[in-house]
Design an enzyme around this catalytic site. Sequence first.
Site, mmCIF file in Angstrom:
data_model
loop_
_atom_site.group_PDB
_atom_site.id
_atom_site.type_symbol
_atom_site.label_atom_id
_atom_site.label_comp_id
_atom_site.label_asym_id
_atom_site.label_seq_id
_atom_site.Cartn_x
_atom_site.Cartn_y
_atom_site.Cartn_z
ATOM 1 N N ASP A 65 0.807 -1.222 0.000
ATOM 2 C CA ASP A 65 0.000 0.000 0.000
ATOM 3 C C ASP A 65 0.839 1.271 0.000
ATOM 4 O O ASP A 65 0.298 2.374 -0.049
ATOM 5 C CB ASP A 65 -0.985 0.007 1.181
ATOM 6 C CG ASP A 65 -0.322 -0.112 2.539
ATOM 7 O OD1 ASP A 65 0.813 -0.590 2.608
ATOM 8 O OD2 ASP A 65 -0.961 0.269 3.543
ATOM 9 N N HIS A 66 2.177 1.106 -0.010
ATOM 10 C CA HIS A 66 3.063 2.275 -0.047
ATOM 11 C C HIS A 66 3.960 2.299 -1.282
ATOM 12 O O HIS A 66 4.652 3.297 -1.491
ATOM 13 C CB HIS A 66 3.930 2.326 1.214
ATOM 14 C CG HIS A 66 3.140 2.591 2.452
ATOM 15 N ND1 HIS A 66 3.060 3.833 3.034
ATOM 16 C CD2 HIS A 66 2.359 1.772 3.204
ATOM 17 C CE1 HIS A 66 2.271 3.775 4.099
ATOM 18 N NE2 HIS A 66 1.838 2.529 4.216
ATOM 19 N N HIS A 266 -3.590 7.556 6.880
ATOM 20 C CA HIS A 266 -3.411 6.106 6.911
ATOM 21 C C HIS A 266 -4.492 5.414 7.751
ATOM 22 O O HIS A 266 -4.213 4.591 8.616
ATOM 23 C CB HIS A 266 -2.012 5.739 7.425
ATOM 24 C CG HIS A 266 -1.592 4.343 7.027
ATOM 25 N ND1 HIS A 266 -1.843 3.251 7.805
ATOM 26 C CD2 HIS A 266 -0.951 3.885 5.931
ATOM 27 C CE1 HIS A 266 -1.369 2.161 7.228
ATOM 28 N NE2 HIS A 266 -0.818 2.530 6.075
#
Length: 304
Positions: A65-66, A266
């Site tokens: 997800d990064h 986040h």
Amino acid sequence: MLDAALLGTGGMMPLPDRWLTSLLLRLNGRMILLDCGEGTQITAKLLGWGFKNIDAILITHFHADHISGLPGMLLAIGNSDRTEPLTIIGPKGLERVVTGLRTIAPELPYEVILKEIDTNFFETEIIGLKVKALRLNHRITCYGYSFELPRKGKFSPERAKENDIPLKYWSRLQKEDSVVTDEGRLLTSDMVLGPDRKGLKLCYTTDTRPTAEIPDFIRGADLFICEGMYSDPEKLSSLKEKKHMLFSEAAALAKAGEVKEMWLTHYSPALMNPRAEVGEARKIFPNTKAAKDRFHTTLKFIDE
């Protein structure tokens, strides 16, 4: 002035109205991208700042997800007619990860320069910003980043005269660190400028548990962007296991670091309305904001 925009505020997976956590910084038209999860180029397109002037991409860690949006972002930058080199900075293993991801983006019209961080603390300079990285406490190696824009002191005619600086060099010494006169004399900017003035500072920490080093790392920041996976204290045991933090823990860091403002980001996909759950964090640090996608601001020097 330093522009900052959160391209996305989600963790784990993108949602229809929430892209994955990523930050875009802009200074004098040049940009730095932090993290690049799936679909980052879509929300960047919606923001409208363009792609061509992204000079560096900084990765916090190698969870999907990064970083899984990197191939698409590199292609988007290439399609913007960029030809200058682009730098990617991240934890040790960056070359292996980026090389693998570039299997589906092998041909780019610009050079990609990779710089791995293999220490607990790292610093460099990008687009005029002093960039520092601090190792955080996540399940895998992860770094937080700080960005500082220094500001020189005001021009002092009295100081210039005291140091016998010819008038024709006054303007240059306000812009340059040093000048050599026609006679060979070395002049330095401190001979015409007063003490350095307060600059700008922005910090970004995700994903991590609170650590003892973070408050000093973010000390005095104009803007602190920090992960907040959940607001519910009942989630704390799970967050300790997965190495994330509560809204209230982020707020405690902001308070300890004496920052001016904090944006939470986040969020868990299960957290539907972060803004409705920020109350407890604000009791700890009043200037807490639950950011949303493309939340942006312009940081200015005190007297601007």
